[in-house]
Scaffold this motif. Structure first.
Motif, PDB file in Angstrom:
ATOM      1  N   ASN A 193       0.846  -1.187   0.000  1.00 52.26           N
ATOM      2  CA  ASN A 193       0.000   0.000   0.000  1.00 52.26           C
ATOM      3  C   ASN A 193       0.882   1.238   0.000  1.00 52.26           C
ATOM      4  OD1 ASN A 193       1.033  -0.039   2.564  1.00 52.26           O
ATOM      5  ND2 ASN A 193      -0.920   0.111   3.627  1.00 52.26           N
ATOM      6  N   GLN A 194       0.257   2.382  -0.114  1.00 47.61           N
ATOM      7  CA  GLN A 194       1.021   3.620  -0.176  1.00 47.61           C
ATOM      8  C   GLN A 194       1.373   4.094   1.224  1.00 47.61           C
ATOM      9  OE1 GLN A 194       0.064   5.515  -4.393  1.00 47.61           O
ATOM     10  NE2 GLN A 194      -1.005   6.491  -2.720  1.00 47.61           N
ATOM     11  N   LYS A 195       2.635   4.490   1.389  1.00 52.31           N
ATOM     12  CA  LYS A 195       3.131   4.995   2.671  1.00 52.31           C
ATOM     13  C   LYS A 195       3.862   6.311   2.433  1.00 52.31           C
ATOM     14  CE  LYS A 195       3.871   0.271   4.368  1.00 52.31           C
ATOM     15  NZ  LYS A 195       4.875  -0.690   4.880  1.00 52.31           N
ATOM     16  N   PRO A 196       3.131   7.397   2.241  1.00 51.24           N
ATOM     17  CA  PRO A 196       3.786   8.671   1.926  1.00 51.24           C
ATOM     18  C   PRO A 196       4.740   9.125   3.025  1.00 51.24           C
ATOM     19  CG  PRO A 196       1.408   8.785   1.578  1.00 51.24           C
ATOM     20  CD  PRO A 196       1.672   7.515   2.307  1.00 51.24           C
ATOM     21  N   PHE A 197       5.917   9.544   2.614  1.00 48.41           N
ATOM     22  CA  PHE A 197       6.921  10.127   3.507  1.00 48.41           C
ATOM     23  C   PHE A 197       7.367   9.159   4.605  1.00 48.41           C
ATOM     24  CE2 PHE A 197       4.096  13.577   2.001  1.00 48.41           C
ATOM     25  CZ  PHE A 197       4.995  14.187   1.144  1.00 48.41           C
ATOM     26  N   ASP A 198       7.276   7.872   4.320  1.00 47.64           N
ATOM     27  CA  ASP A 198       7.678   6.841   5.272  1.00 47.64           C
ATOM     28  C   ASP A 198       8.939   6.146   4.769  1.00 47.64           C
ATOM     29  OD1 ASP A 198       6.220   5.124   7.682  1.00 47.64           O
ATOM     30  OD2 ASP A 198       7.544   3.912   6.445  1.00 47.64           O
ATOM     31  N   LYS A 199       9.844   5.825   5.692  1.00 43.52           N
ATOM     32  CA  LYS A 199      11.092   5.167   5.317  1.00 43.52           C
ATOM     33  C   LYS A 199      10.856   3.801   4.674  1.00 43.52           C
ATOM     34  CE  LYS A 199      13.964   7.416   8.843  1.00 43.52           C
ATOM     35  NZ  LYS A 199      14.767   7.208  10.074  1.00 43.52           N
ATOM     36  N   GLU A 200       9.714   3.187   4.978  1.00 45.12           N
ATOM     37  CA  GLU A 200       9.427   1.849   4.464  1.00 45.12           C
ATOM     38  C   GLU A 200       8.584   1.860   3.188  1.00 45.12           C
ATOM     39  OE1 GLU A 200      10.983  -0.533   6.020  1.00 45.12           O
ATOM     40  OE2 GLU A 200      11.672   0.947   7.494  1.00 45.12           O
ATOM     41  N   CYS A 201       8.389   3.018   2.584  1.00 40.94           N
ATOM     42  CA  CYS A 201       7.560   3.074   1.376  1.00 40.94           C
ATOM     43  C   CYS A 201       8.212   2.259   0.265  1.00 40.94           C
ATOM     44  CB  CYS A 201       7.334   4.516   0.929  1.00 40.94           C
ATOM     45  SG  CYS A 201       8.802   5.362   0.301  1.00 40.94           S
ATOM     46  N   ASP A 202       7.388   1.579  -0.530  1.00 44.35           N
ATOM     47  CA  ASP A 202       7.934   0.758  -1.618  1.00 44.35           C
ATOM     48  C   ASP A 202       7.329   1.113  -2.968  1.00 44.35           C
ATOM     49  OD1 ASP A 202       5.399  -0.308  -1.222  1.00 44.35           O
ATOM     50  OD2 ASP A 202       6.043  -2.368  -1.656  1.00 44.35           O
ATOM     51  N   GLY A 203       6.678   2.274  -3.050  1.00 42.47           N
ATOM     52  CA  GLY A 203       6.155   2.701  -4.341  1.00 42.47           C
ATOM     53  C   GLY A 203       4.714   3.159  -4.275  1.00 42.47           C
ATOM     54  N   MET A 204       4.195   3.531  -5.418  1.00 45.85           N
ATOM     55  CA  MET A 204       2.846   4.081  -5.512  1.00 45.85           C
ATOM     56  C   MET A 204       1.831   2.990  -5.835  1.00 45.85           C
ATOM     57  SD  MET A 204       2.947   5.924  -9.278  1.00 45.85           S
ATOM     58  CE  MET A 204       4.558   6.693  -9.038  1.00 45.85           C
ATOM     59  N   VAL A 205       0.576   3.305  -5.562  1.00 49.64           N
ATOM     60  CA  VAL A 205      -0.548   2.487  -6.001  1.00 49.64           C
ATOM     61  C   VAL A 205      -1.375   3.356  -6.932  1.00 49.64           C
ATOM     62  CG1 VAL A 205      -2.584   1.178  -5.325  1.00 49.64           C
ATOM     63  CG2 VAL A 205      -0.568   1.187  -3.843  1.00 49.64           C
ATOM     64  N   LEU A 206      -1.553   2.911  -8.157  1.00 51.86           N
ATOM     65  CA  LEU A 206      -2.278   3.708  -9.140  1.00 51.86           C
ATOM     66  C   LEU A 206      -3.781   3.667  -8.871  1.00 51.86           C
ATOM     67  CD1 LEU A 206      -0.318   2.699 -12.375  1.00 51.86           C
ATOM     68  CD2 LEU A 206       0.010   4.711 -10.920  1.00 51.86           C
ATOM     69  N   SER A 273       4.681   8.330  -2.431  1.00 45.47           N
ATOM     70  CA  SER A 273       5.194   7.130  -1.761  1.00 45.47           C
ATOM     71  C   SER A 273       6.321   6.461  -2.541  1.00 45.47           C
ATOM     72  CB  SER A 273       4.084   6.102  -1.498  1.00 45.47           C
ATOM     73  OG  SER A 273       3.042   6.667  -0.754  1.00 45.47           O
ATOM     74  N   THR A 274       6.999   7.206  -3.391  1.00 42.96           N
ATOM     75  CA  THR A 274       8.231   6.727  -4.012  1.00 42.96           C
ATOM     76  C   THR A 274       9.394   7.429  -3.326  1.00 42.96           C
ATOM     77  OG1 THR A 274       8.054   8.426  -5.748  1.00 42.96           O
ATOM     78  CG2 THR A 274       7.145   6.254  -6.240  1.00 42.96           C
ATOM     79  N   ASN A 275      10.475   6.707  -3.118  1.00 47.97           N
ATOM     80  CA  ASN A 275      11.574   7.229  -2.307  1.00 47.97           C
ATOM     81  C   ASN A 275      12.103   8.566  -2.800  1.00 47.97           C
ATOM     82  OD1 ASN A 275      12.077   5.150  -0.224  1.00 47.97           O
ATOM     83  ND2 ASN A 275      12.462   3.813  -1.966  1.00 47.97           N
ATOM     84  N   SER A 276      12.419   8.648  -4.083  1.00 46.56           N
ATOM     85  CA  SER A 276      13.043   9.862  -4.600  1.00 46.56           C
ATOM     86  C   SER A 276      12.085  11.049  -4.569  1.00 46.56           C
ATOM     87  CB  SER A 276      13.553   9.632  -6.026  1.00 46.56           C
ATOM     88  OG  SER A 276      12.487   9.291  -6.890  1.00 46.56           O
ATOM     89  N   ASN A 277      10.822  10.831  -4.960  1.00 46.88           N
ATOM     90  CA  ASN A 277       9.867  11.933  -5.001  1.00 46.88           C
ATOM     91  C   ASN A 277       9.519  12.422  -3.602  1.00 46.88           C
ATOM     92  OD1 ASN A 277       7.049  13.262  -5.347  1.00 46.88           O
ATOM     93  ND2 ASN A 277       7.786  13.014  -7.439  1.00 46.88           N
ATOM     94  N   ILE A 282       9.778  16.459   0.675  1.00 49.11           N
ATOM     95  CA  ILE A 282       9.929  16.800   2.082  1.00 49.11           C
ATOM     96  C   ILE A 282      11.064  17.798   2.273  1.00 49.11           C
ATOM     97  CG2 ILE A 282      11.558  15.052   2.915  1.00 49.11           C
ATOM     98  CD1 ILE A 282       8.247  15.854   4.618  1.00 49.11           C
ATOM     99  N   ASN A 283      12.127  17.668   1.480  1.00 52.93           N
ATOM    100  CA  ASN A 283      13.210  18.651   1.542  1.00 52.93           C
ATOM    101  C   ASN A 283      12.759  20.007   1.024  1.00 52.93           C
ATOM    102  OD1 ASN A 283      15.285  17.148   2.744  1.00 52.93           O
ATOM    103  ND2 ASN A 283      15.837  16.171   0.803  1.00 52.93           N
ATOM    104  N   ALA A 284      11.903  19.992   0.010  1.00 50.92           N
ATOM    105  CA  ALA A 284      11.362  21.251  -0.502  1.00 50.92           C
ATOM    106  C   ALA A 284      10.475  21.922   0.551  1.00 50.92           C
ATOM    107  CB  ALA A 284      10.563  20.994  -1.777  1.00 50.92           C
ATOM    108  N   ILE A 336      10.389   9.999   7.128  1.00 48.83           N
ATOM    109  CA  ILE A 336      11.736  10.159   6.589  1.00 48.83           C
ATOM    110  C   ILE A 336      12.441  11.392   7.143  1.00 48.83           C
ATOM    111  CG2 ILE A 336      11.291   8.882   4.453  1.00 48.83           C
ATOM    112  CD1 ILE A 336      10.793  11.472   3.027  1.00 48.83           C
ATOM    113  N   MET A 337      11.697  12.350   7.708  1.00 49.43           N
ATOM    114  CA  MET A 337      12.304  13.517   8.332  1.00 49.43           C
ATOM    115  C   MET A 337      11.576  13.801   9.644  1.00 49.43           C
ATOM    116  SD  MET A 337      12.984  17.385   6.853  1.00 49.43           S
ATOM    117  CE  MET A 337      13.998  16.822   5.493  1.00 49.43           C
ATOM    118  N   GLU A 338      12.303  13.760  10.751  1.00 47.67           N
ATOM    119  CA  GLU A 338      11.682  13.850  12.067  1.00 47.67           C
ATOM    120  C   GLU A 338      10.995  15.179  12.327  1.00 47.67           C
ATOM    121  OE1 GLU A 338      14.535  12.871  15.035  1.00 47.67           O
ATOM    122  OE2 GLU A 338      14.750  10.783  14.397  1.00 47.67           O
TER     123      GLU A 338
END
Length: 375
Positions: A193-206, A273-277, A282-284, A336-338
């Protein structure tokens, strides 16, 4: 950039109509299906936010769904008002005759007979315009995930230029094998499933979705204050993880609307919920806002509806505020960011100024700013 009124909004998501989707969010009762997606080596089964009533005939079913949306949006417009109403469609769908041609000739699974009807997606807008007695000006925008968000910006420009009194903006997304194959090939699809901004995210669900809004010159409780679009990326599929490209468009949206970061009450993120995006976004956010900013992602409720998400997520976010709350982000348990954590409980809210982010492939990034007046 002058604001324009948001007179009406309607959606159909995997959870149902607007009220049904809102109820699903409030009750955290989210329905999700699965779809078989052919891959190079083997077919995979991935989670997918699908319509309950499957769109079997793309040509006719899509038009019928859009017709229902438009009928709801224009029901209070008289003949004269309709003549000054344009339609813009935002979608990531490739023209169907091209899709049919590719699927009929490229893949090894059972082939269907190919007969090109040469219908473009824009033909839907032209047919709707004629059927409802609207202005004959139509436009279709295809800029990946920012398609209908950019359509909203263009609609605002047309109204501010006094070319039209009203503009209907529609977002369309249905299951596409080609799109799904592409995301799977890039290893961007979640198996859970989708886990936005989570270290354990593994991708999107369309997800599939239809949505529509009516923008107008009228003063309304909701308004589109403006926004910005930038085409800037690290490469064809991603922004730099520093978030510089995303921060650029967010700051430009604030500048174009003559607002400051502290004027924004809450932020609807893109949150794929993709790592790079997610890391880039979150940095932005950290570059533009202080750590007190309230932000959330709607994709765990309806999936990533790609070209439709501009209108659909905007409408859904407004519906939540109209119901008195900012929806929490589901499934973010290990952020991913405290110092920047999406809200984990629905937060009471009835009005304010909000930013909505949409970031697409090819570095096409859009931020919109909307406002609801207090009653």
């Amino acid at each position: 950039m002058s604001s324009v009124g948001i007179s009406k909004y309607v959606i159909k998501s995997s959870q149902g109509n607007l009220q049904q989707t809102l109820n699903s969010i409030k009750n955290e009762n989210i329905k999700i299906s699965s779809k078989n997606i052919p891959a190079v080596m083997e077919t995979i089964t991935a989670p997918y936010f699908l319509f309950e009533d499957e769109v079997k005939d793309n040509q006719h079913s899509i038009y019928a769904e859009l017709k229902e949306l438009v009928s709801q949006l224009v029901c209070e417009l008289d003949e004269t008002q309709r003549k000054s109403t344009a339609i813009i469609i935002g979608t990531s769908i490739i023209d169907w005759y091209l899709v049919d041609a590719i699927e009929a000739t490229l893949y090894s699974e059972p082939k269907k007979e190919y007969n090109s009807k040469k219908n473009s997606i824009d033909s839907y807008a032209k047919e709707l315009s004629k059927e409802f007695g609207l202005n004959n000006f139509t436009m279709t925008i295809n800029t990946a995930c920012t398609s209908s968000a950019n359509a909203l910006l263009e609609a605002s420009n047309l109204i501010n230029a006094s070319l039209f009194e009203n503009v209907i903006v529609l977002g369309i997304e249905v299951f596409s094998q080609i799109m799904s194959r592409g995301f799977n090939a890039m290893q961007l699809l979640s198996q859970e499933n989708q886990k936005p901004f989570d270290k354990e995210c593994d991708g999107m669900v369309l997800g599939e979705g239809f949505a529509g809004v009516l923008l107008s010159k009228k003063d309304t409780l909701w308004s589109l204050e403006g926004g910005a679009n930038c085409s800037n990326s690290l490469n064809i599929t991603a922004a730099s993880q520093s978030g510089d490209e995303f921060a650029e468009v967010m700051n430009l949206a604030l500048k174009n609307t003559q607002l400051r970061a502290e004027d924004i009450l809450a932020l609807k993120t893109h949150g794929t919920s993709t790592n790079s995006n997610d890391l880039a976004e979150i940095n932005a956010i950290a570059k533009v806002y202080d750590k007190e900013i309230v932000f959330t992602s709607l994709k765990p409720y309806v999936g990533h509806t790609l070209g439709a998400c501009g209108v659909l997520e905007l409408s859904l976010f407004m519906a939540c505020i109209d119901d008195g709350f900012i929806p929490k982000t589901l499934s973010c348990t290990n952020p991913i960011m405290e110092n920047y954590i999406p809200i984990n409980a629905h937060q009471q809210c009835n009005s304010g100024i909000f930013m909505c982010n949409y970031f697409g492939f090819g570095g096409n990034n859009t931020s919109l700013i909307i406002k609801k007046e207090s009653l």
